[in-house]
Design an enzyme around this catalytic site. Structure first.
Site, mmCIF file in Angstrom:
data_model
loop_
_atom_site.group_PDB
_atom_site.id
_atom_site.type_symbol
_atom_site.label_atom_id
_atom_site.label_comp_id
_atom_site.label_asym_id
_atom_site.label_seq_id
_atom_site.Cartn_x
_atom_site.Cartn_y
_atom_site.Cartn_z
ATOM 1 N N ASP A 1 0.883 -1.168 0.000
ATOM 2 C CA ASP A 1 0.000 0.000 0.000
ATOM 3 C C ASP A 1 0.922 1.220 0.000
ATOM 4 O O ASP A 1 1.778 1.354 0.890
ATOM 5 C CB ASP A 1 -0.856 0.034 1.264
ATOM 6 C CG ASP A 1 -1.964 -1.011 1.268
ATOM 7 O OD1 ASP A 1 -1.925 -1.927 0.429
ATOM 8 O OD2 ASP A 1 -2.870 -0.896 2.113
ATOM 9 N N SER B 1 8.021 5.110 5.233
ATOM 10 C CA SER B 1 9.173 4.456 4.632
ATOM 11 C C SER B 1 8.955 4.266 3.138
ATOM 12 O O SER B 1 7.912 4.614 2.608
ATOM 13 C CB SER B 1 9.445 3.125 5.329
ATOM 14 O OG SER B 1 9.611 3.329 6.722
#
Length: 291
Positions: free
Chosen positions: A112, A251
């Protein structure tokens, strides 16, 4: 500061606010902030201290406000009593909540995320978050980087509201893995004006021998307040198998493909050319083999 993103499901543009935007402006745009960043905040020690705070029972009280602020749909995730904020952050999604394309020729998203596509030009340079990087700088390996001349670079930016577990994009096997230690900085646009973000970050890359896309490199990149990239010890894998997960923080995952191996979906390409990321989900088709 907000970031312009194309929501592929809804076929509409929206604007995303950056996590702890005010704090980041202070850190990167003031003398005192940059001193703190250099001397303490961007160090491993600070990241470890922050990890301890997110792993204790007292951090549980942060969960509900976080869910409300980022409008996280908890119906997608396993129901459990979380033992800490980090336990919540690395939560697992319910089976069936992500669809994986079974077509062998289909390239799927590993996570995602918000996706940008870059062609690796003749100088082996690519634009990552408003800064220019060579593949060699990213891998810390010029010889390996030359194999990807004129290839394709896919950048998957995970934000704090995203599911932080990621998967393998194809059937295959792990050739080898390398860890590159670095200094931690955030992945968003504020910091990229000041630093070479990725070259300063902890990162880990895996060289994968895949069935349908050849030799692919998958790179996981840590960010500010992220001290851990957790990859599972898997030598042989199937498309959609969990590869690993990030602990707390926004991240990034980077995929490198050799020349003429993949053909990206047109909508993603068009928005990338316009400098707009595309919001996608793990397992979603984003391209295919270039047959």
């Amino acid at each position: 500061m907000s970031i312009t993103i194309f929501n592929r499901d809804l076929k509409e543009i929206y604007y995303e606010k950056q996590y702890k935007n005010g704090q980041l402006k202070f850190l990167y745009n003031t003398i005192l902030g940059r001193m703190l960043l250099k001397l303490f905040i961007s160090t491993r020690l600070f990241s470890k201290i922050n990890a301890i705070f997110n792993n204790n029972k007292g951090s549980i009280k942060k969960i509900e406000p976080f869910i409300n602020e980022y409008k996280i749909d908890m119906s997608e995730y396993e129901k459990k009593e979380y033992t800490s904020f980090d336990d919540f952050f690395t939560r697992k999604i319910l089976e069936g909540k992500r669809s994986f394309s079974k077509e062998k020729s289909h390239l799927i998203s590993p996570a995602d995320s918000k996706l940008m596509v870059y062609e690796i030009d003749d100088d082996l340079k690519m634009n990552i978050k408003n800064s220019i990087y060579t593949v060699g700088e990213l891998l810390n390996d010029e010889k390996l980087s030359r194999e990807y001349k004129n290839g394709t670079c896919l950048i998957f930016r995970l934000t704090v509201d995203d599911y932080h577990r990621y998967c393998f994009i194809d059937d295959g096997s792990l050739k080898y893995r390398k860890v590159i230690n670095g200094r931690l900085h955030t992945v968003g646009p504020i910091s990229s004006k000041r630093y070479k973000v990725y070259s300063e970050n902890n990162r880990e890359y895996s060289v994968l021998k895949t069935r349908n896309f050849g030799k692919v490199i998958q790179i996981e990149v840590g960010a500010l307040l992220v001290g851990k990239i957790k990859n599972h010890s898997i030598k042989v894998f199937k498309k959609g198998d969990e590869k690993g997960y990030f602990c707390f923080g926004g991240s990034t995952i980077v995929l490198l493909f050799k020349e003429k191996v993949i053909k990206m979906d047109e909508d993603i390409l068009e928005y990338s050319k316009a400098g707009i990321e595309t919001k996608i989900k793990m397992g979603e088709k984003i391209g295919e083999t270039n047959d």
